[in-house]
Design a protein around this motif. Structure first.
Motif, PDB file in Angstrom:
ATOM      1  N   TYR A 119       0.773  -1.207   0.030  1.00  0.00           N
ATOM      2  CA  TYR A 119       0.130   0.016   0.039  1.00  0.00           C
ATOM      3  C   TYR A 119       1.049   1.177   0.009  1.00  0.00           C
ATOM      4  O   TYR A 119       2.027   1.349   0.762  1.00  0.00           O
ATOM      5  N   TYR A 126      -9.115   5.835   4.084  1.00  0.00           N
ATOM      6  CA  TYR A 126      -8.261   4.707   4.411  1.00  0.00           C
ATOM      7  C   TYR A 126      -9.061   4.029   5.754  1.00  0.00           C
ATOM      8  O   TYR A 126      -9.087   2.924   5.855  1.00  0.00           O
ATOM      9  N   TYR A 129      -4.663   0.616  -3.250  1.00  0.00           N
ATOM     10  CA  TYR A 129      -5.144   1.360  -2.308  1.00  0.00           C
ATOM     11  C   TYR A 129      -6.771   1.064  -2.349  1.00  0.00           C
ATOM     12  O   TYR A 129      -7.407   0.683  -3.259  1.00  0.00           O
TER      13      TYR A 129
END
Length: 456
Positions: free
Chosen positions: A27, A143, A192
């Motif tokens: 990531y 996130y 992501y």
């Protein structure tokens, strides 16, 4: 010839010593924030990032101004590799290098140090300032809410990659394309989360693959077949100059009038046959019954050439003249009408028009484009530049019609016997000796769309 021998020697050494390219899956927060900001631009279509931001407390003038500032930064520069056959080598793109550096550095200061010289320092400073300002926003809105799903998913994707030996398919591609790769350079795969989505994105450049992955992704077969599809574009791009010249010559020497447009289609068709065909079938045990590509031309050609591709892979043979002749013959026998279908030939285009709005209009009518050049001057120089390319050539004349039509006629020997009436609107199409189509539009009052509708 020496370069070909070296590539073969390198490949044999590659197998002999058991070396392989490392696939590093991770990531990248910096890349994720960069893409997040891009997607907030008013010029981007509606998307999950824009929705999350617009409904948040951060949708204020302060951050809107930063989005506009980011959008207006001059960060897109490029240069071409002119010694390669036209269109066979991807030009350097500064935006992609910036994304590469975001992936491969651990903080924004390291990113700046790595990227000095790519952009003016003032632009580089502005990029890092905007990314820094939006990092906590991205984490809060995207996130952290998806971390619980995404991080285990990332581990599972990494496990699947190792279990299925994705490096093997990379090596098969090297052999098929007669290409090479320095095994000391790892392939960096940055992912992501893409919440509330039914699909994923995919892009590859240099030694990087980036993907926004839906947080409920379970079909890793499709994911990795698409990832390898994009990776095969890179392997194709890394063919030596000698190999690329040899392939271009084999297409040019083939007498078929279809060889040019078959050549234009080949990069995407082969990546699809390999990734969406060979890799998917290897991972799942059966061929994918769905469309392999969203363009019917790529999809159908990839499926027709797939048996030949499989044969070459099984025999560990690289692309050669016989493969190219077979490929052209398949195109000619199965899809002879394609060289007259605008949806196909307009994918590879060179436009001359003194009306800049025409470029946008053509982009709306034919959004699929693999190669495009355009100029606002219809002159001896611009026509000479156009003639040197294998692209579909579109010339739109809307002023000084008689003078410009005569100039165009003088530059193409195929127009020697052509007669026209400059005061009358018309469209005209002819297949040139370089096997590209020339489209001439003589416009006075009618809308541009009407001319393209009337092309036969």
């Amino acid at each position: 010839m020496k370069q070909k021998f070296f590539a073969l020697f390198f490949l044999l050494s590659f197998w002999a010593f058991g070396q392989k390219v490392n696939f590093n899956i991770k990531y990248s927060e910096q890349l994720a924030v960069f893409v997040f900001i891009q997607n907030l631009s008013e010029h981007y279509p509606e998307n999950v990032f824009k929705t999350a931001f617009s409904q948040s407390k951060y949708n204020t003038q302060k951050y809107k101004d930063l989005i506009v500032k980011f959008e207006r930064l001059p960060i897109d520069y490029s240069y071409s590799f002119d010694e390669y056959p036209y269109g066979s080598k991807i030009p350097m793109q500064s935006r992609d290098i910036l994304k590469k550096n975001l992936i491969e550095t651990n903080n924004l200061n390291d990113f700046k140090l790595r990227s000095i010289g790519i952009l003016p320092n003032v632009s580089l400073q502005s990029i890092t300032e905007v990314i820094s300002a939006f990092t906590p926003i991205y984490n809060e809105l995207i996130y952290i809410p998806n971390k619980g799903q995404f991080e285990p998913q990332l581990k599972e994707i990494s496990r699947y990659s190792k279990e299925k030996n994705m490096e093997y398919y990379f090596q098969r591609g090297l052999q098929f394309y007669d290409s090479n790769w320095d095994v000391s350079i790892p392939f960096e795969i940055a992912m992501y989360p893409l919440p509330n989505s039914t699909g994923f994105t995919a892009q590859a450049f240099y030694n990087n693959f980036i993907s926004a992955v839906q947080t409920n992704l379970k079909d890793y077969k499709s994911f990795f077949s698409v990832m390898l599809h994009e990776t095969y574009h890179i392997i194709n791009d890394e063919q030596s100059l000698a190999v690329k010249k040899s392939i271009a010559k084999d297409f040019k020497d083939n007498p078929s009038k279809y060889s040019n447009y078959a050549y234009q289609l080949m990069n995407e068709a082969l990546a699809t046959a390999l990734g969406n065909g060979y890799v998917y079938e290897s991972l799942s045990g059966k061929t994918d019954s769905n469309d392999w590509y969203y363009s019917k031309y790529v999809d159908l050609m990839a499926k027709k050439i797939y048996p030949t591709v499989k044969e070459y892979i099984a025999q560990k043979k690289p692309i050669d003249k016989n493969f190219i002749d077979t490929y052209i013959k398949i195109y000619e026998e199965n899809f002879p009408g394609w060289i007259n279908e605008l949806d196909h030939i307009m994918t590879y285009r060179y436009i001359l028009s003194e009306n800049r709005k025409d470029f946008n209009m053509i982009g709306q009518m034919y959004p699929m484009r693999s190669s495009e050049e355009s100029e606002t001057q219809i002159s001896m120089l611009s026509l000479e530049k156009m003639k040197k390319t294998p692209l579909t050539k579109i010339i739109i004349i809307s002023q000084n019609n008689n003078e410009k039509l005569n100039l165009v006629k003088s530059q193409f020997k195929e127009l020697k016997q052509w007669n026209f009436t400059p005061d009358k609107e018309f469209q005209y199409k002819v297949l040139l000796d370089d096997k590209s189509q020339l489209l001439i539009i003589n416009q006075h009052q009618s809308a541009l769309q009407s001319f393209f509708t009337n092309f036969k």
